[in-house]
Design a protein around this motif. Sequence first.
Motif, PDB file in Angstrom:
ATOM      1  N   GLN A  80      69.867 -97.969  -7.154  1.00 26.70           N
ATOM      2  CA  GLN A  80      70.250 -98.045  -5.742  1.00 26.70           C
ATOM      3  C   GLN A  80      71.237 -99.186  -5.485  1.00 26.70           C
ATOM      4  O   GLN A  80      72.215 -99.020  -4.767  1.00 26.70           O
ATOM      5  N   GLU A  81      70.987-100.345  -6.067  1.00 22.57           N
ATOM      6  CA  GLU A  81      71.857-101.510  -5.839  1.00 22.57           C
ATOM      7  C   GLU A  81      73.270-101.257  -6.353  1.00 22.57           C
ATOM      8  O   GLU A  81      74.252-101.541  -5.674  1.00 22.57           O
ATOM      9  N   THR A  82      73.379-100.674  -7.543  1.00 21.87           N
ATOM     10  CA  THR A  82      74.694-100.387  -8.113  1.00 21.87           C
ATOM     11  C   THR A  82      75.430 -99.353  -7.267  1.00 21.87           C
ATOM     12  O   THR A  82      76.620 -99.492  -6.988  1.00 21.87           O
TER      13      THR A  82
ATOM     14  N   GLU B 271      75.061 -98.705  -4.052  1.00 18.23           N
ATOM     15  CA  GLU B 271      75.493 -99.336  -2.798  1.00 18.23           C
ATOM     16  C   GLU B 271      76.690-100.246  -3.021  1.00 18.23           C
ATOM     17  O   GLU B 271      77.625-100.276  -2.226  1.00 18.23           O
ATOM     18  N   ARG B 272      76.672-100.992  -4.120  1.00 18.01           N
ATOM     19  CA  ARG B 272      77.788-101.901  -4.410  1.00 18.01           C
ATOM     20  C   ARG B 272      79.069-101.107  -4.635  1.00 18.01           C
ATOM     21  O   ARG B 272      80.129-101.457  -4.136  1.00 18.01           O
ATOM     22  N   LEU B 273      78.967-100.006  -5.361  1.00 18.23           N
ATOM     23  CA  LEU B 273      80.153 -99.187  -5.621  1.00 18.23           C
ATOM     24  C   LEU B 273      80.682 -98.528  -4.352  1.00 18.23           C
ATOM     25  O   LEU B 273      81.881 -98.379  -4.169  1.00 18.23           O
TER      26      LEU B 273
ATOM     27  N   THR C  94      80.901 -97.424 -15.610  1.00 18.29           N
ATOM     28  CA  THR C  94      81.198 -96.680 -14.389  1.00 18.29           C
ATOM     29  C   THR C  94      82.695 -96.615 -14.101  1.00 18.29           C
ATOM     30  O   THR C  94      83.095 -96.346 -12.982  1.00 18.29           O
TER      31      THR C  94
ATOM     32  N   SER D 223      80.162 -99.565  -1.103  1.00 18.91           N
ATOM     33  CA  SER D 223      80.547-100.421   0.019  1.00 18.91           C
ATOM     34  C   SER D 223      81.223-101.717  -0.377  1.00 18.91           C
ATOM     35  O   SER D 223      81.876-102.338   0.451  1.00 18.91           O
ATOM     36  N   GLY D 224      81.102-102.118  -1.605  1.00 16.71           N
ATOM     37  CA  GLY D 224      81.664-103.394  -2.020  1.00 16.71           C
ATOM     38  C   GLY D 224      83.092-103.267  -2.485  1.00 16.71           C
ATOM     39  O   GLY D 224      83.666-102.182  -2.517  1.00 16.71           O
TER      40      GLY D 224
ATOM     41  N   VAL E 197      84.481 -95.701 -10.567  1.00 15.63           N
ATOM     42  CA  VAL E 197      85.249 -96.687  -9.818  1.00 15.63           C
ATOM     43  C   VAL E 197      86.633 -96.127  -9.486  1.00 15.63           C
ATOM     44  O   VAL E 197      87.123 -96.265  -8.366  1.00 15.63           O
TER      45      VAL E 197
END
Length: 86
Positions: free
Chosen positions: A8-10, A12-14, A26, A16-17, A30
């Motif tokens: 989940q963290e990865t 979300e980072r991909l 990845t 929105s970050g 990306v």
Amino acid sequence: MTGHRLDQETAERLLSGPLAGPAGGTGPLVALLAAVRAAADPAELRGESAAMAAFRAARADTLRTTSPAPPHRAQPDGRAGGQPSG
């Protein structure tokens, strides 16, 4: 399809970050996210108005021709509406 999963963290980072280099294999993801985040090129939008108008017209026509029939109401003697009494 590969068996790679994102936690989940990865994910979300991909999503929105900031898009950094490949992290944990990845790279293709990306690159895809960078492409879909970019603003549309004017050439990509040519004909959008005509396409949307055609879609709306086709959708309206479909809705008009596939509207459901009104429900049958039972007659006082218990028969369904429209059935012959014979």
